[in-house]
Design an enzyme around this catalytic site. Structure first.
Site, short mmCIF file in Angstrom:
data_model
loop_
_atom_site.label_atom_id
_atom_site.label_comp_id
_atom_site.label_asym_id
_atom_site.label_seq_id
_atom_site.Cartn_x
_atom_site.Cartn_y
_atom_site.Cartn_z
N TYR A 64 0.81 -1.23 0.00
CA TYR A 64 0.00 0.00 0.00
C TYR A 64 0.85 1.28 0.00
O TYR A 64 0.69 2.14 -0.86
CB TYR A 64 -0.94 0.00 1.21
CG TYR A 64 -1.99 -1.07 1.07
CD1 TYR A 64 -3.17 -0.82 0.38
CD2 TYR A 64 -1.80 -2.35 1.58
CE1 TYR A 64 -4.13 -1.80 0.22
CE2 TYR A 64 -2.75 -3.33 1.42
CZ TYR A 64 -3.92 -3.05 0.75
OH TYR A 64 -4.86 -4.03 0.58
N GLU A 84 10.56 -5.15 -5.96
CA GLU A 84 9.68 -6.07 -5.22
C GLU A 84 10.35 -7.44 -5.18
O GLU A 84 10.72 -7.98 -6.22
CB GLU A 84 8.30 -6.14 -5.89
CG GLU A 84 7.39 -7.25 -5.38
CD GLU A 84 7.18 -7.27 -3.87
OE1 GLU A 84 6.82 -6.23 -3.30
OE2 GLU A 84 7.39 -8.34 -3.25
N GLY A 159 0.59 -7.01 0.60
CA GLY A 159 -0.51 -7.56 1.39
C GLY A 159 -1.85 -7.50 0.68
O GLY A 159 -2.76 -8.27 1.01
N ASN A 163 -5.04 -10.28 1.42
CA ASN A 163 -5.85 -9.89 2.57
C ASN A 163 -7.35 -9.98 2.31
O ASN A 163 -7.79 -10.27 1.20
CB ASN A 163 -5.43 -8.51 3.10
CG ASN A 163 -5.73 -7.37 2.16
OD1 ASN A 163 -6.68 -7.43 1.39
ND2 ASN A 163 -4.92 -6.32 2.22
N GLY A 164 -8.12 -9.72 3.38
CA GLY A 164 -9.57 -9.85 3.32
C GLY A 164 -10.27 -8.65 2.72
O GLY A 164 -11.50 -8.60 2.66
N MET A 166 -10.92 -5.79 3.81
CA MET A 166 -11.73 -4.92 4.69
C MET A 166 -11.11 -3.53 4.73
O MET A 166 -9.97 -3.36 5.14
CB MET A 166 -11.81 -5.50 6.10
CG MET A 166 -12.68 -6.73 6.19
SD MET A 166 -12.62 -7.43 7.85
CE MET A 166 -13.59 -6.25 8.77
N GLU A 404 -13.78 -8.53 13.78
CA GLU A 404 -14.23 -8.85 12.43
C GLU A 404 -14.92 -10.21 12.47
O GLU A 404 -14.38 -11.17 13.03
CB GLU A 404 -12.99 -8.84 11.54
CG GLU A 404 -13.04 -9.70 10.32
CD GLU A 404 -11.64 -9.86 9.68
OE1 GLU A 404 -10.72 -9.07 9.98
OE2 GLU A 404 -11.49 -10.81 8.90
N HIS A 489 -1.60 -8.02 11.09
CA HIS A 489 -1.50 -6.56 11.10
C HIS A 489 -0.22 -6.06 11.75
O HIS A 489 -0.27 -5.35 12.77
CB HIS A 489 -2.70 -5.97 11.86
CG HIS A 489 -4.04 -6.29 11.26
ND1 HIS A 489 -5.22 -6.09 11.93
CD2 HIS A 489 -4.38 -6.79 10.05
CE1 HIS A 489 -6.24 -6.46 11.16
NE2 HIS A 489 -5.76 -6.91 10.02
N GLY A 517 3.43 0.64 6.71
CA GLY A 517 2.85 0.37 8.02
C GLY A 517 3.82 0.50 9.18
O GLY A 517 3.38 0.52 10.34
N ASN A 527 -8.77 -2.73 11.00
CA ASN A 527 -7.87 -3.29 9.97
C ASN A 527 -7.11 -2.12 9.33
O ASN A 527 -7.71 -1.09 9.01
CB ASN A 527 -8.69 -4.04 8.94
CG ASN A 527 -9.72 -4.94 9.60
OD1 ASN A 527 -10.56 -4.46 10.35
ND2 ASN A 527 -9.64 -6.21 9.34
N PHE A 529 -5.15 -1.20 6.41
CA PHE A 529 -4.59 -0.71 5.14
C PHE A 529 -5.12 0.64 4.66
O PHE A 529 -4.40 1.37 3.97
CB PHE A 529 -4.61 -1.77 4.03
CG PHE A 529 -5.93 -2.10 3.38
CD1 PHE A 529 -6.65 -1.16 2.67
CD2 PHE A 529 -6.39 -3.41 3.40
CE1 PHE A 529 -7.84 -1.49 2.04
CE2 PHE A 529 -7.58 -3.76 2.78
CZ PHE A 529 -8.31 -2.79 2.10
#
Ligand code: FAE
Length: 551
Positions: A64, A84, A159, A163-164, A166, A404, A489, A517, A527, A529
């Site tokens: 991110y 990367e 990530g 990730n989910g 959210m 969550e 996280h 982060g 969460n 991000f």
């Protein structure tokens, strides 16, 4: 250096609008990845680089924070190289898909492992979840540090690939408590909305949520929470809910409705390779080099010199090269960025780095738990992998928890309600540099997770009591009801205003910036991000105005 910055804040809205953007998306998604890949607007194929290179700006990582930095640098006209360590996920495997199925993981699942290491290790205490796999640069990594393991994404997108989705904006008062020096007005008025727009955040249609079998598990958990007098909230997501509805009606290929998440989504997910990074490449100024791990940083004649190891898909280092740059942006995530800076300080390469580098790490109070429901409270064999609801007890003065309601898609009825609780744990870990392994080790003792378990237990004891239900002890290994030994996280390590100034400029080393982060001091209450993205937007705007456009 460079031209005046241009911010195309509305470049994305929720879909991909401009021709340049589409070109960038195509370049990110179609370049060959049989080993090293360089992705750029003009060259969408593998290119052998010279042994030494120079770039005005280098960004390490492609999650991110890194993606925001790459886009804003590219828009400001700065030629930027993104490094990367993982691969670009654009080449289908033998099954025709980019990512492997969660229930039948293959080598694409995890980062150089011989066996998968899923967070839920067992079912009915049986070792039936994890599989043998061949070592490969798979998309999910679990980095073990004794009493704490950290799950991270590997590949172009970091990530965002695993990730989910959210996309939660933290409560304003808690944001101000955690980052008091950051102007909340600017964040909530400008940068959070900008981040959400760019990430393609959207909301589930409440009417569909109430009726679809795919979110029965959420509705059951909601009813149980309400019975205990607790509030629940809908949570936005970056997964395209229109696509999900088409999945449900059989009009689109299934991804969230096929159990995909932890090892990547083949459809529907707006990961940052499809949003920020595609737009960055579309500026024509940004190239992404994959399978390229930044190993060391030292001072150059003007700026910094990086030592970069380029590996093949077997993990063998096939080239070590140096890249010189005027400005260096660290977006390798909390673990990656902290390790790079700690190594640089402790080996004397960047001796002026602050003593705060390596401190202030937290797991966002993460603890996972599961409850066993009554036989009549079925959660459904069909579960969408994208969470859309949380139990919000953050204003509880004794035990603040935001939990969550997590999916557990096993394709059969299991009567389990699963949760990832985010708690307000004041404990912080720190990193030390180990010269023998040339790595950063996290110092985190099991006892430091106790406040998280206490808070989560207080909330779920309440829910169990009212509903006459119990905890599941068979899912996390060791007969435990609470998994407090891993986190999704990781936050901190190079905290804003301590290891850096108030905008992420590393103290003591002009032209060196932290954008990910690791700036967030260990906890953000939701969460993370959206916060990481919005903070990177805020910091990059200032850095481009003051350090680059004005130079
Ligand atoms: P990150 O996304 O981790 O990107 C760092 C990148 O740098 C990675 O691609 C690395 O491979 C790369 N890298 C590291 N070291 C090097 C090096 N030396 N050289 C070159 N490259 C390097 O950083 N958050 C939410 O807000 N909502 C969710 O629903 C959610 N669910 C999650 C589920 C899972 C399973 C996981 C693992 C995480 C979840 N998260 C969620 C957390 C979120 O993904 C995470 O906070 C962000 O990805 C962190 O962003 P960063 O920019 O810090």
């Amino acid at each position: 250096m460079g031209s005046r910055p241009v911010f195309a804040h509305d470049l994305f809205m929720t879909s991909y609008l401009t021709r340049r953007h589409l070109l960038g998306a195509a370049a990110v998604q179609t370049a060959a990845v049989l080993g090293f890949t360089r992705v750029g607007l003009s060259s969408a194929s593998a290119v052998e680089p010279p042994a030494t290179e120079r770039a005005p700006a280098v960004v390490i990582g492609s999650g991110y924070g890194a993606a925001v930095a790459a886009l804003r640098l590219g828009q400001a006209g700065i030629r930027t190289v993104v490094l990367e360590m993982g691969r670009l996920w654009d080449t289908p495997g033998p099954d025709g898909k980019l990512f492997c199925p969660t229930i039948r993981p293959d080598r694409r699942s995890m980062w150089f492992r011989t066996r998968t290491e899923a967070p839920l290790a067992s079912f009915l205490w049986l070792d039936v979840v994890n599989r043998r796999i061949d070592p490969y640069p798979g998309v999910l990594d679990r980095v073990d540090h004794g009493d704490m393991s950290v799950y991270v994404g590997r590949g172009v997108g970091g990530g965002s690939l695993v990730n989910g989705g959210m996309a939660v904006t933290p409560p304003r008062d808690y944001f101000s408590e955690v980052l008091p020096q950051v102007d909340a007005e600017g964040m909530y008025g400008t940068f959070f909305p900008r981040a959400r727009r760019m990430l393609g955040v959207n909301d589930i249609d409440p009417a569909w949520f109430e009726s679809t079998e795919w979110y029965r598990y959420s509705r059951v958990s909601r009813a149980h929470a309400h019975r205990a007098g607790l509030d629940t909230v809908f949570v936005p997501n970056v997964y395209d809910f229109d696509h999900m509805r088409r999945e449900a009606s059989g009009q689109a290929p299934k991804s969230a409705l096929a159990g995909e998440v932890l090892y990547g989504n083949n459809h529907g997910k707006r990961s940052v390779d499809k949003t920020y990074l595609a737009a960055a490449v579309a500026t024509g100024n940004v190239t992404i080099e994959t399978m390229s791990r930044a190993r060391a940083i030292h001072r150059g004649r003007e700026g910094y010199v990086l030592t970069v190891d380029r590996s093949d898909l077997d993990g063998k280092v096939i080239e070590t090269k140096e890249i010189a740059c005027t400005r260096l942006f660290l977006g390798a995530g909390s673990l990656g960025t902290t390790e790079l800076l700690l190594r640089a300080r402790e080996t004397g390469a960047l001796p002026e780095l602050d003593a705060e580098v390596g401190r202030g790490w937290g797991n966002n109070g993460n603890v996972m738990t599961a409850r066993a429901n009554h036989l009549w409270d079925t959660v459904g064999a069909h579960q969408s992998t994208m969470p859309v609801m949380g139990i919000n007890d953050w204003n509880n003065p004794a035990n603040p928890v935001f939990a969550e309601i997590a999916p557990l898609p096993m394709g059969l009825e299991h009567w389990i309600s699963l949760y990832l609780a985010i708690t307000k744990n004041p404990e912080r870990g720190h990193f030390t540099y180990d010269p023998a392994t040339d790595s950063a080790r996290l110092n985190w003792h099991r006892s430091q997770s106790e406040p998280s378990v206490r808070a989560a237990k207080s909330l779920f004891d309440r829910i169990n009591r009212v509903n006459g239900t119990v905890y599941r002890h068979d899912l996390f290994g060791g007969n435990r009801a609470f998994a407090d030994d891993f986190t999704y996280h990781p936050l901190g390590g190079c905290v804003l205003g301590r290891a850096t100034d108030g905008y992420g400029r590393a103290k003591g080393h002009p032209g060196l910036y932290v954008v990910d982060g690791s700036l967030v001091p260990g906890s953000i209450g939701v969460n993370p991000f959206v916060t990481i993205t919005a903070l990177a937007e805020r910091n990059m705007e200032r850095i481009i105005q003051q350090d680059i456009a004005a130079a």
